[in-house]
Design a protein around this motif. Sequence first.
Motif, mmCIF file in Angstrom:
data_model
loop_
_atom_site.group_PDB
_atom_site.id
_atom_site.type_symbol
_atom_site.label_atom_id
_atom_site.label_comp_id
_atom_site.label_asym_id
_atom_site.label_seq_id
_atom_site.Cartn_x
_atom_site.Cartn_y
_atom_site.Cartn_z
ATOM 1 N N GLN A 196 -64.773 -22.291 -45.740
ATOM 2 C CA GLN A 196 -66.020 -23.318 -45.156
ATOM 3 C C GLN A 196 -66.035 -23.231 -43.433
ATOM 4 O OE1 GLN A 196 -67.366 -25.317 -47.669
ATOM 5 N NE2 GLN A 196 -69.013 -25.447 -46.155
ATOM 6 N N VAL A 197 -64.547 -23.012 -42.911
ATOM 7 C CA VAL A 197 -64.695 -22.951 -41.589
ATOM 8 C C VAL A 197 -64.116 -21.845 -40.904
ATOM 9 C CG1 VAL A 197 -64.274 -25.516 -41.628
ATOM 10 C CG2 VAL A 197 -62.411 -24.125 -41.759
ATOM 11 N N ALA A 198 -63.073 -20.649 -41.434
ATOM 12 C CA ALA A 198 -62.458 -19.824 -40.997
ATOM 13 C C ALA A 198 -63.466 -19.028 -40.019
ATOM 14 C CB ALA A 198 -61.840 -18.839 -42.170
ATOM 15 N N GLN A 199 -64.543 -18.318 -40.761
ATOM 16 C CA GLN A 199 -65.219 -17.378 -39.793
ATOM 17 C C GLN A 199 -65.890 -17.952 -38.747
ATOM 18 O OE1 GLN A 199 -68.302 -15.063 -41.662
ATOM 19 N NE2 GLN A 199 -68.031 -13.561 -40.133
ATOM 20 N N THR B 41 -58.130 -14.151 -48.173
ATOM 21 C CA THR B 41 -59.768 -14.807 -47.581
ATOM 22 C C THR B 41 -59.321 -14.891 -46.209
ATOM 23 O OG1 THR B 41 -60.170 -15.725 -49.869
ATOM 24 C CG2 THR B 41 -61.104 -16.489 -47.819
ATOM 25 N N LEU B 42 -58.253 -15.494 -45.620
ATOM 26 C CA LEU B 42 -57.990 -15.785 -44.396
ATOM 27 C C LEU B 42 -57.862 -14.564 -43.546
ATOM 28 C CD1 LEU B 42 -57.670 -17.952 -42.554
ATOM 29 C CD2 LEU B 42 -55.316 -18.342 -42.962
ATOM 30 N N LEU B 43 -56.916 -13.419 -44.039
ATOM 31 C CA LEU B 43 -56.777 -12.332 -43.295
ATOM 32 C C LEU B 43 -58.067 -11.561 -43.150
ATOM 33 C CD1 LEU B 43 -53.605 -11.287 -45.174
ATOM 34 C CD2 LEU B 43 -53.504 -11.915 -42.807
ATOM 35 N N THR B 44 -59.098 -11.445 -44.196
ATOM 36 C CA THR B 44 -60.218 -11.060 -44.003
ATOM 37 C C THR B 44 -61.226 -11.596 -43.204
ATOM 38 O OG1 THR B 44 -60.832 -11.784 -46.149
ATOM 39 C CG2 THR B 44 -60.023 -9.733 -46.243
ATOM 40 N N ASN B 45 -61.039 -12.865 -43.050
ATOM 41 C CA ASN B 45 -61.841 -13.525 -42.215
ATOM 42 C C ASN B 45 -61.665 -13.175 -40.571
ATOM 43 O OD1 ASN B 45 -63.963 -15.450 -43.133
ATOM 44 N ND2 ASN B 45 -62.264 -16.216 -44.653
ATOM 45 N N MET B 46 -60.390 -12.962 -40.380
ATOM 46 C CA MET B 46 -59.923 -12.702 -38.920
ATOM 47 C C MET B 46 -60.396 -11.358 -38.899
ATOM 48 S SD MET B 46 -58.429 -12.989 -36.199
ATOM 49 C CE MET B 46 -57.131 -14.272 -36.104
#
Length: 481
Positions: free
Chosen positions: A267-270, A342-347
């Motif tokens: 919802q917020v990472a990217q 998910t978080l790693l790929t958003n980075m």
Amino acid sequence: MAESLKEKTAKGLFWGGLNSGLQQVIGLVFGIILGRLLAPSDYGMMAMILIFSLVANALQNSGFNVALTNIKHPKDEDYNSVFWFNIIVGLSLYVVLFFCAPLIAAYYHTEEIIPLSRYAFLGFVFASFGTAQNAFLFKNLKAKQQAKGSIASVLISSIIGAVMAFYGARYWALATQSNVFILLNTCFAWHYSSWRPNVRHITFAPVRRMFKFSFKILGTTITNHVNNNVLNILLGRYFSAHDTGNYNQAYQWTSKCYYLVQSMINQVAQPVLVNLKDEQERQLRVFRKMMRFDAFISFPLIWGFALVAKEFIVLAIGEKWLVSAGYIQILSLAGVTMPIYTLLTNMILSKGKSDIFFWCTFVFGLLQIGTMLLIWPYGIRTMIIVYTLMNIAWIFVWHFFTWRLTGYHLGQFLKDTLPFAAAAAFVMIVTHLATSTIDNLWLLLFSRIVMASVLYYTIMKLARVKILDECQEFIVKKLKH
């Protein structure tokens, strides 16, 4: 007064969590109802065609949701171009898949799939009308509005599915539930989005500009869907619909747990990481904080569900699904990696490196499909174990590329995640041993949930974990307002 990025992030996580939490509660209630009303073969029928809907949705979206988010200040014409492109592609794909239904049925040796797939595939036509609106809400961190629409959609569609199942509609109930959810979600996106398409000024130049980036997202998304559903695809061909349904039930319950955390992060990472891409040190600090929050929630939640899987499955949907409980316990080991992935790929995406995202996912997909094709004669359980181990191992590949782009080295990654993993594992082992002599299933389920929750909270409090204090402070602040 304009909100700070920190406040927007906190609110996004709160509403993303509330959205996911309520959706999972609704999914839990109606999952139990449908699990009791339907047979494993009904779930198996839907599982067989799920991959085709997911791939078609990805083709229709074409990665433009992410591409629009990655533009710092997207213009009206950018959204308009994506809107009309998606509708054209969505309708075209439905026509193609409508005539491909007999081929799908032939692959699975099941004639009933022809009318079912033609009906179920209407979902991505409905979705094509909402991609631009959802991208607008996502880009502008309108998590509250998205939450309201999603919660209402899942509640109404679940009620309709349950009523149909009660009156004997079998797998048609599941297909209708999915279609109604997508249609309502699209309608709510229109309601909450202030952006509207312009029929007088249609140009596909913005789509062409975004295509180089979005094409890689598209390829990655399709590969991801295949990776996540590789067992559904192969089980449906080499085993029965009943076997496929048992696995799919386990996969659905496990995914409800990790999706709760995954969707909060998504919802917020990217949007947040893109806003900070010119401030590398600050971006890394925010990223690490998200990673700690991710680990703090996902390890106890997903492994806690594995702890009570057998009691939950038997009490909730009956002993006919007992095989699924064993699958859940295996899948949960890989489930904790999904929010981290998910978080790693958003980075990686925030750095504009959609090529890394694509090739890393594509190679993993090839390895996974090849491995599953080789080992399927050894049985479903073996396939699930190997699938789990491969997903755990690949998280370090994603970390490697994140490190290359940001300097987030392995020591930092382990420091941000391992303490929570160790605490959760300790809690689950102690709770299992302390409650193993309880015979009553209801008492066993209740005892394990309470003991594990209290024990994990106590450990976090004694260790003075900062993320716990911040979560508590934010919740108290929200309740006061």
